[in-house]
Enzyme design. Sequence first.
Site, PDB file in Angstrom:
ATOM      1  N   LYS A   1       0.849  -1.203   0.000  1.00  0.00           N
ATOM      2  CA  LYS A   1       0.000   0.000   0.000  1.00  0.00           C
ATOM      3  C   LYS A   1       0.881   1.248   0.000  1.00  0.00           C
ATOM      4  O   LYS A   1       1.630   1.490   0.932  1.00  0.00           O
ATOM      5  CB  LYS A   1      -0.907  -0.011   1.247  1.00  0.00           C
ATOM      6  CG  LYS A   1      -1.657   1.315   1.502  1.00  0.00           C
ATOM      7  CD  LYS A   1      -2.600   1.218   2.700  1.00  0.00           C
ATOM      8  CE  LYS A   1      -3.163   2.580   3.084  1.00  0.00           C
ATOM      9  NZ  LYS A   1      -4.056   2.516   4.251  1.00  0.00           N
TER      10      LYS A   1
ATOM     11  N   ASP B   1      -2.716  10.081   4.081  1.00  0.00           N
ATOM     12  CA  ASP B   1      -4.127   9.685   4.220  1.00  0.00           C
ATOM     13  C   ASP B   1      -4.882  10.668   5.111  1.00  0.00           C
ATOM     14  O   ASP B   1      -4.797  10.612   6.330  1.00  0.00           O
ATOM     15  CB  ASP B   1      -4.177   8.267   4.828  1.00  0.00           C
ATOM     16  CG  ASP B   1      -5.604   7.738   4.937  1.00  0.00           C
ATOM     17  OD1 ASP B   1      -6.522   8.373   4.373  1.00  0.00           O
ATOM     18  OD2 ASP B   1      -5.784   6.681   5.581  1.00  0.00           O
TER      19      ASP B   1
ATOM     20  N   LYS C   1     -10.344  12.359   8.716  1.00  0.00           N
ATOM     21  CA  LYS C   1      -9.829  11.976  10.029  1.00  0.00           C
ATOM     22  C   LYS C   1      -9.792  13.195  10.943  1.00  0.00           C
ATOM     23  O   LYS C   1      -9.709  14.324  10.469  1.00  0.00           O
ATOM     24  CB  LYS C   1      -8.390  11.447   9.886  1.00  0.00           C
ATOM     25  CG  LYS C   1      -8.261  10.103   9.221  1.00  0.00           C
ATOM     26  CD  LYS C   1      -6.799   9.685   9.141  1.00  0.00           C
ATOM     27  CE  LYS C   1      -6.640   8.365   8.419  1.00  0.00           C
ATOM     28  NZ  LYS C   1      -7.233   7.216   9.098  1.00  0.00           N
TER      29      LYS C   1
ATOM     30  N   ASP D   1       1.600   6.247   5.733  1.00  0.00           N
ATOM     31  CA  ASP D   1       0.626   5.275   5.214  1.00  0.00           C
ATOM     32  C   ASP D   1       1.126   4.544   3.958  1.00  0.00           C
ATOM     33  O   ASP D   1       0.381   3.814   3.314  1.00  0.00           O
ATOM     34  CB  ASP D   1      -0.713   5.989   4.942  1.00  0.00           C
ATOM     35  CG  ASP D   1      -1.904   5.067   5.127  1.00  0.00           C
ATOM     36  OD1 ASP D   1      -1.741   3.997   5.760  1.00  0.00           O
ATOM     37  OD2 ASP D   1      -2.997   5.409   4.633  1.00  0.00           O
TER      38      ASP D   1
ATOM     39  N   ARG E   1      -7.578  -0.413   1.025  1.00  0.00           N
ATOM     40  CA  ARG E   1      -8.103  -1.644   0.443  1.00  0.00           C
ATOM     41  C   ARG E   1      -8.562  -1.430  -1.003  1.00  0.00           C
ATOM     42  O   ARG E   1      -8.585  -2.365  -1.797  1.00  0.00           O
ATOM     43  CB  ARG E   1      -9.229  -2.210   1.329  1.00  0.00           C
ATOM     44  CG  ARG E   1     -10.447  -1.360   1.445  1.00  0.00           C
ATOM     45  CD  ARG E   1     -11.314  -1.731   2.635  1.00  0.00           C
ATOM     46  NE  ARG E   1     -10.731  -1.304   3.901  1.00  0.00           N
ATOM     47  CZ  ARG E   1     -11.268  -1.527   5.093  1.00  0.00           C
ATOM     48  NH1 ARG E   1     -12.412  -2.193   5.186  1.00  0.00           N
ATOM     49  NH2 ARG E   1     -10.700  -1.088   6.180  1.00  0.00           N
TER      50      ARG E   1
END
Length: 496
Positions: free
Chosen positions: A260, A265, A272, A283, A346
């Site tokens: 990844k 992020d 967030k 990330d 994902r």
Amino acid sequence: MKLHIYSAFPKNPINLIIPLAKNDGLSENLAAIAERFHIPKTLLEDDFSAKAKTIQSIYSCKYNAKIFLLGLGKEPTFSTILQAFRKLSHQLGERLSANIGIDFLGSNLESSPNEVEAAINGLLLGSYDNGFYKTADTSSHPLTKETACVDIFIAGNASNILMAAKRGQAAAETQMSIMNLVDAPGNKATPEVLANWAVNSGKKYGYTVKVLDKAAIEEAGLHALLAVNRGSEYPPTFIIMEYKSAKEGEKRPSIGLVGKGVTFDTGGLSIKSSNNMHFMKSDMGGAAAVFGAMELTAKLQLPVHLVGIVPSTDNCVDGTSIKPGDVINSFSGKTIEVIDTDAEGRLILADGLNYMSRHFDTDVMLDLATLTGSCVRTFGYQAGGLMTNDDKLSTDLIASGEQTGERLWRLPLWDEYKKDIESDVADVRNFSGRPVGGAISAAKFLEVFTEDHAHWAHLDIAGVAFGSNGFSKMRSATGYGVRLLSHFIEHFRADE
Ligand code: BES
Ligand code: ZN
Ligand code: ZN
């Protein structure tokens, strides 16, 4: 940094490290050290018990030398030796000179190649400094100097020892290079910068790197990666790396690694909270582990066929960002309902894994990702989460983790968890909407895109890629994964 092996005590020790385990022989060793350097034995015994990671400095008038006794605790492992040397090297910093000796002859260790590798690896990692954007001249570690040289005093086969020391050095240099990427902020380590890192590393160490730019990503139909990238100022990259050992003849086992590569992020529109958001520059820890494994495998010329894939983008907020509820397409052709834009890892991995399955038929396929807060809540910072249906693969990966001190612990992948990702409107959804079993339902989501690969494992490294390790004021990169993966790759045998 140069390495030398000697089989006799140094004549003129200047900066000498003597590693010592806390075992029955310790007091004999201390007596010998006291005699050798003309210092009082009882005082030495009073002050030094060889507790793990303790450092005792002694000065020898006879040699005008600094000697550092390094405690390793009882029955030291690869990981305890590495950590103790790293701590010593980091803590002493400038107090070490560019010429350091490690004295295994005066030590009570076995003096195996493995121990030497751990010592050199730790010593070098201790020179890592993440202050790369400081403008003032910062103090530099003696081991980073061009003249740096480590002398190893040891009995046994010198060429085996030298080889082990070189491996320790090769690993540390790769680890520090990827730690640099993980520590770099989102405005510095962009998807393009990750791609350039791979291109340069591939050129230097002999593996091929193909980078798909935005147009090529559109052309290839990597729709999930493009969806995450919609809110970004930077175009995405899709990095494909391939290393084939030069060894002719017998078939090499093939291993596929997908990492990844989210360079920052924010969470996207499912944004967030700001208190810890700055840590999300890390990330791309999964991508970094894959880069490191590619580089180290090529450096060590391991007899395998290794393929690495890194989809990279950041996850940002813009008028064009994907919205919760949006339905997107993916490389596999399966449609995805995006319940939460913060479950972006994902999405890009879905494309990475599916691309790997369709284009490269590797014997085993692993993915590494800083994927879920759920995994951090489960294991803290002590272990990565491992999810696979392959028991043998699980055993092998966990064993490699134990050997290298980069631990993994298994979580189930039962089909009962499939419900969590069933969607009314699309083939699959990216989040259950409930704060339970998050690491597992994320893995169940990824499974959909693996084309039922029989030897696939997912490693959630959210808690271990970036941590408070005592080597920096704030949390920082750990280099997790490089040693674990290279150990696994080195010992991997494909099924007949
Ligand atoms: N990058 C995060 C996961 C993460 C959390 C990594 C903490 C390192 C430390 C990931 O993209 C994420 O935001 N996951 C969400 C998923 C949720 C919205 C389904 C999470 O775990 O909260
Ligand atoms: Zn996220
Ligand atoms: Zn993320």
